[in-house]
Design a protein around this motif. Structure first.
Motif, PDB file in Angstrom:
ATOM      1  N   ASP A   3      -9.258  66.963 -31.798  1.00 20.70           N
ATOM      2  CA  ASP A   3      -8.578  66.313 -32.914  1.00 20.70           C
ATOM      3  C   ASP A   3      -7.069  66.226 -32.693  1.00 20.70           C
ATOM      4  O   ASP A   3      -6.450  65.220 -33.029  1.00 20.70           O
ATOM      5  CB  ASP A   3      -8.875  67.048 -34.219  1.00 20.70           C
ATOM      6  CG  ASP A   3     -10.294  66.807 -34.706  1.00 20.70           C
ATOM      7  OD1 ASP A   3     -10.913  65.816 -34.262  1.00 20.70           O
ATOM      8  OD2 ASP A   3     -10.785  67.605 -35.514  1.00 20.70           O
ATOM      9  N   ILE A   4      -6.479  67.271 -32.142  1.00 18.42           N
ATOM     10  CA  ILE A   4      -5.023  67.268 -31.912  1.00 18.42           C
ATOM     11  C   ILE A   4      -4.651  66.203 -30.902  1.00 18.42           C
ATOM     12  O   ILE A   4      -3.722  65.417 -31.120  1.00 18.42           O
ATOM     13  CB  ILE A   4      -4.529  68.659 -31.458  1.00 18.42           C
ATOM     14  CG1 ILE A   4      -4.696  69.656 -32.606  1.00 18.42           C
ATOM     15  CG2 ILE A   4      -3.080  68.593 -30.996  1.00 18.42           C
ATOM     16  CD1 ILE A   4      -4.426  71.089 -32.241  1.00 18.42           C
ATOM     17  N   ILE A   5      -5.384  66.147 -29.804  1.00 17.40           N
ATOM     18  CA  ILE A   5      -5.100  65.130 -28.782  1.00 17.40           C
ATOM     19  C   ILE A   5      -5.347  63.747 -29.370  1.00 17.40           C
ATOM     20  O   ILE A   5      -4.560  62.821 -29.150  1.00 17.40           O
ATOM     21  CB  ILE A   5      -5.956  65.361 -27.516  1.00 17.40           C
ATOM     22  CG1 ILE A   5      -5.524  66.663 -26.838  1.00 17.40           C
ATOM     23  CG2 ILE A   5      -5.838  64.189 -26.560  1.00 17.40           C
ATOM     24  CD1 ILE A   5      -6.409  67.092 -25.690  1.00 17.40           C
ATOM     25  N   ASP A   6      -6.419  63.591 -30.125  1.00 14.66           N
ATOM     26  CA  ASP A   6      -6.733  62.326 -30.774  1.00 14.66           C
ATOM     27  C   ASP A   6      -5.566  61.869 -31.643  1.00 14.66           C
ATOM     28  O   ASP A   6      -5.174  60.700 -31.595  1.00 14.66           O
ATOM     29  CB  ASP A   6      -7.990  62.494 -31.628  1.00 14.66           C
ATOM     30  CG  ASP A   6      -8.968  61.361 -31.463  1.00 14.66           C
ATOM     31  OD1 ASP A   6      -8.867  60.607 -30.481  1.00 14.66           O
ATOM     32  OD2 ASP A   6      -9.853  61.244 -32.334  1.00 14.66           O
ATOM     33  N   GLU A   7      -5.015  62.770 -32.431  1.00 13.08           N
ATOM     34  CA  GLU A   7      -3.898  62.418 -33.311  1.00 13.08           C
ATOM     35  C   GLU A   7      -2.659  62.015 -32.514  1.00 13.08           C
ATOM     36  O   GLU A   7      -1.938  61.098 -32.903  1.00 13.08           O
ATOM     37  CB  GLU A   7      -3.571  63.576 -34.261  1.00 13.08           C
ATOM     38  CG  GLU A   7      -4.652  63.826 -35.293  1.00 13.08           C
ATOM     39  CD  GLU A   7      -4.977  62.596 -36.138  1.00 13.08           C
ATOM     40  OE1 GLU A   7      -4.046  61.863 -36.545  1.00 13.08           O
ATOM     41  OE2 GLU A   7      -6.171  62.372 -36.386  1.00 13.08           O
ATOM     42  N   VAL A   8      -2.406  62.685 -31.403  1.00 12.29           N
ATOM     43  CA  VAL A   8      -1.270  62.335 -30.549  1.00 12.29           C
ATOM     44  C   VAL A   8      -1.455  60.930 -29.981  1.00 12.29           C
ATOM     45  O   VAL A   8      -0.530  60.118 -29.960  1.00 12.29           O
ATOM     46  CB  VAL A   8      -1.079  63.367 -29.409  1.00 12.29           C
ATOM     47  CG1 VAL A   8      -0.085  62.884 -28.367  1.00 12.29           C
ATOM     48  CG2 VAL A   8      -0.645  64.708 -29.989  1.00 12.29           C
TER      49      VAL A   8
END
Length: 88
Positions: A3-8
């Protein structure tokens, strides 16, 4: 993708849209990105609405590898581009 990478990645797509950087947007259409990322790119291209952006959307809409759900999503993005016109 986490999710964190997706948001970035989504933030990078938003920034590319604001800058009108179609090349950066297209880099996120590779198979290494998931549907959520691809749809963010389709939406950004529709927002840009330039002839080049619409052409890219149309190419993906008719690609036999594009599934029906994504084809429908892309069609809506193309329609949005036609309604808002071009920013260029």
């Amino acid at each position: 993708m986490s999710d964190i990478i997706d948001e970035v990645v989504i933030k990078r797509i938003e920034d590319a849209c604001v800058a009108g950087d179609i090349d950066m947007l297209c880099r996120h259409l590779s198979d290494s990105y998931d549907r959520r990322v691809h749809r963010a790119v389709y939406e950004a291209l529709g927002i840009l609405g330039t002839p080049e952006a619409v052409y890219i959307l149309m190419r993906f809409a008719v690609d036999p590898d594009t599934d029906a759900e994504d084809r429908e999503y892309i069609s809506r993005c193309i329609g949005g581009a036609m309604l808002t016109g071009t920013r260029a």
